[in-house]
Design a protein around this motif. Structure first.
Motif: not given
Length: 198
Positions: A119, A122, A138-139, A141-143, A145-146
């Protein structure tokens, strides 16, 4: 009748060094993440140290000394529950390495540490400074969420550490077993049977 015990080699140097290095790296990363400074370079370095320690410990769990290997200490539900029933007893467990319940903690903390490190790698707080080195791959959204997982995971790890310390005190007070000294010296006083061998 007095229980016969002998000095038994239990924890190899790799396990011991990684254990204490993880203590230092985790608390350094946690303290820097919680209290600053705002530029998280030192926090990142401590996190990288945690990552290296976790990877090395997992590798050592397959190729290391007998008591370090997952195959030696990870047990099925039957043995876990059977051991758990003995926990309230004042009788010493005299485990050769991690007991079946302790094994759950070891595997669990390695998994949560891996999640925490991932996490952090990212995460992107969108401050253009404290960006995880893998966030660019990464997108958004992923960053995000991480980033949302990173702090809660750190507090979960802190709770796990507190539980671990509590277990150490429980074994010392209730069962009369010192779990700290063997992690420093490598040796424990154990019954002269089934001594771990390489």
């Amino acid at each position: 009748m007095t229980e016969q015990l002998e000095k038994t080699y239990l924890w190899d140097p790799v396990v011991r060094v990684l254990h204490w290095a993880l203590v230092i790296a985790f608390f350094t990363a946690f303290g820097l993440g919680k209290f600053g400074p705002d530029q998280m370079t030192l926090h990142f370095y401590a996190g990288y140290a945690v990552a290296v320690i976790v990877v090395l410990r997992v590798i050592w769990g397959f190729v290391g000394f007998t008591t370090a290997r997952f195959a030696t200490f990870v047990k099925g539900p039957g043995k876990v529950f059977a051991y758990a029933r003995t926990l309230p007893s004042s009788k010493p467990s005299r485990s050769y390495g991690h007991n079946p319940v302790g094994a759950i903690f070891v595997v669990g903390v390695l998994i949560v540490l891996a999640m925490q490190v991932t996490s952090g790698l990212l995460a992107d707080p969108e401050d253009y400074v404290n960006v995880g080195p893998l966030a660019q791959y990464v997108s958004s959204d992923v960053t995000r969420k991480a980033l949302s997982y990173h702090e809660p995971l750190s507090f979960l790890l802190l709770l796990m550490v507190i539980g671990h310390i509590g277990a150490i005190f429980w074994y010392k007070k209730r069962k009369g077993e010192n779990l700290v000294t063997p992690m420093v010296t490598g040796y424990a006083q154990l019954p002269p049977r089934e001594t771990p061998a390489e």
